[in-house]
Design a protein around this motif. Sequence first.
Motif, PDB file in Angstrom:
ATOM      1  N   THR A  81      44.411  -7.683  12.507  1.00 21.04           N
ATOM      2  CA  THR A  81      42.834  -7.624  12.259  1.00 21.04           C
ATOM      3  C   THR A  81      41.483  -7.622  11.776  1.00 21.04           C
ATOM      4  OG1 THR A  81      43.969  -5.580  13.386  1.00 21.04           O
ATOM      5  CG2 THR A  81      43.418  -7.181  14.977  1.00 21.04           C
ATOM      6  N   THR A  82      42.336  -6.567  10.127  1.00 22.26           N
ATOM      7  CA  THR A  82      42.009  -6.606   8.744  1.00 22.26           C
ATOM      8  C   THR A  82      42.319  -7.181   7.471  1.00 22.26           C
ATOM      9  OG1 THR A  82      43.716  -5.260   8.599  1.00 22.26           O
ATOM     10  CG2 THR A  82      42.171  -4.064   9.973  1.00 22.26           C
ATOM     11  N   GLN A  83      41.937  -7.279   6.894  1.00 22.39           N
ATOM     12  CA  GLN A  83      42.563  -8.136   5.103  1.00 22.39           C
ATOM     13  C   GLN A  83      43.352  -7.261   4.670  1.00 22.39           C
ATOM     14  OE1 GLN A  83      40.035 -10.867   3.270  1.00 22.39           O
ATOM     15  NE2 GLN A  83      39.490 -10.821   5.836  1.00 22.39           N
TER      16      GLN A  83
END
Lengths: 429, 200
Positions: A81-83
């Motif tokens: 859900t994040t880089q």
Amino acid sequence: MPGTEASHENMPMTAVQKFLARACGRDRVEIGEVVYPKPELVIIHDGYVETVHGELAALGYARVRDPKRVVFVTDHEVAYTTQRAVERGRNIRKIAKAWEIGRLFDVGRGGHGHIFPMEAGLVRPGMFLFAYDMHCSNFGAIGALAIGVGAEVSSVLATGSLWTQVPETVRVELTGALPSGAHPRDVGFLLCGGFANGRWNVSHDNRIIEFCGSGLEAFSLASRVALCNSLTEIGVANVLFGSPPPGIDSSGAPDFISDLGAPSAGNIVVDLSTMVPQVALPGGPDLAADLASVEGRHIDHAFIGACGSGMYEDFADAARFVKNRRIADGVRMFIGPGTNEVARRLADDGITQMFVEAGAMVLPPGCGPCAGGIIAPLGPGEVSISTAATNHSGRFGSVDGQCYLGSPLTVAASAVAGCMADPRKFMSP
Amino acid sequence: MEKSLKKRGYCHVFGDRFSLDEGIMPFKFAIERVTDPKKLIPHLFKSTDPDFPGKVKPGDFVIGGQDFACGKPHVQGFIAMAALNLGVICQSMPYKAMRRAVSVGLPLLTGCNPGADFLQNGDEIEVDFATGEARNLTRGTSTRLPSMSPILRDIVVNGGMNGALAAWLKDHPEQAAVEPVALSDSSGAVPVSFVPARKS
């Protein structure tokens, strides 16, 4: 140095003595003795691989002692859900290659590292293993001894072992049968609260909790997992069983059952027929209370899944409370099948459909919000009821959210009711 | 490899169920993750005995009762004790606390109930952790306590877990780094063969 010669050669042994003796290449070890057992597997999840790699690299290590026994699993942050999560996944693949790790179960492969190794035959009856995460105690359900070592897994990777003190064993005899609407997680919460409050005047610190008795016979593997998981957070050494795992062929396994007359540090009897639904109040599984004490309290968030309640039966048993009903308005409900195989079976059998039609959302196999609320988090001031492994402040993201724990039945009933609800009131007579 | 571990110092006696966070080292240092012994030592046991930091001497013994260092197993108190070269003798200690103590190199004996007839606050004692032999130099008496496992002794004399791992690496140079693995967000993915477990 060579092990101390056994001084009680013919004395009956507890199961944990047998596991650890075998892992030390000896005939027996004594309770209280400190030993260096060699694990058959070492399991580390995606949340810790970078850290332990960094720690060992800082000490000058480029290789782990026995890489073929090491297993990386991915369950904490599955759907990136994040880089940063993307980067972490890339680094884990690099580390697995550099260390020549035996098995990497990457995103979308396997599922929850405390469940899928049992269904995949990777963890088997009689096996001894170390893992980073304490909830590896789930493997007690299948007759394996897995010791969660936390940050000390760096020592396991570097040297191939870790000092372990042979623990005492406390026996819990289950009698009777669970009434309808009560669940093995309820038994787990009751025991957590009882041990923490000193109800039986028996210490649980670093004790093996060993279940036995006629009441255990009706428990499925998923039910055993529920017992293992609930007790882990309060500081027990592990959870084992006095009979072979149901539905698993353990005939060729090395001996993993305590001898008759093996030493015991306490005996507790739980009459299952007296069980009523329980919750763990926000703060920890040891804060057990009768569900009746919080019945009617508003909820915003409900979740069935995580390592203690992520098996097929957990969802199948809960589904009847949502079938042909709607999740209450304002409640967001998530189900997180423990493994890819569980997800497939739930879909094949129409159980996923029951949840989806009721308005629940399906998470990828893994920890779900129980891994710090990376996915499906709880907000400030919100209230959740779930089957998570634990419910300390901030477990689902916000430190100002309140996390209650309940059985899959209680969570499903509550999601439909929009408040903490007794599953027995949702059952047909 | 077995190494000797003997200590001589003065006793500081504490009671049963002595809490790590409340009695040994204020909880705030755990929250702030302070690990510098210099910052921790001035606060060691201060909430129990304000004079402790002034009177404790390197090599002294902390004598606990049952469940010594109970509560959440925060490591800060053990870091300060290990840095002061203290030793712990107690009746029992929660397992996780004991692990943390050993991991920072704190010598300890558990299962000990020497009793007031053997030692009292302020007595000077000498203890051999390998044999459990204890001599009270103030009173001229001696006793035998349960010894420390050679496995734990070896970790402690190496200075704790990191010291033990450094010693292991020295003995196993084949595990040492030649070129460290560079981890970054711009280096691109390196494929790894996926070995799924076979289903029967």
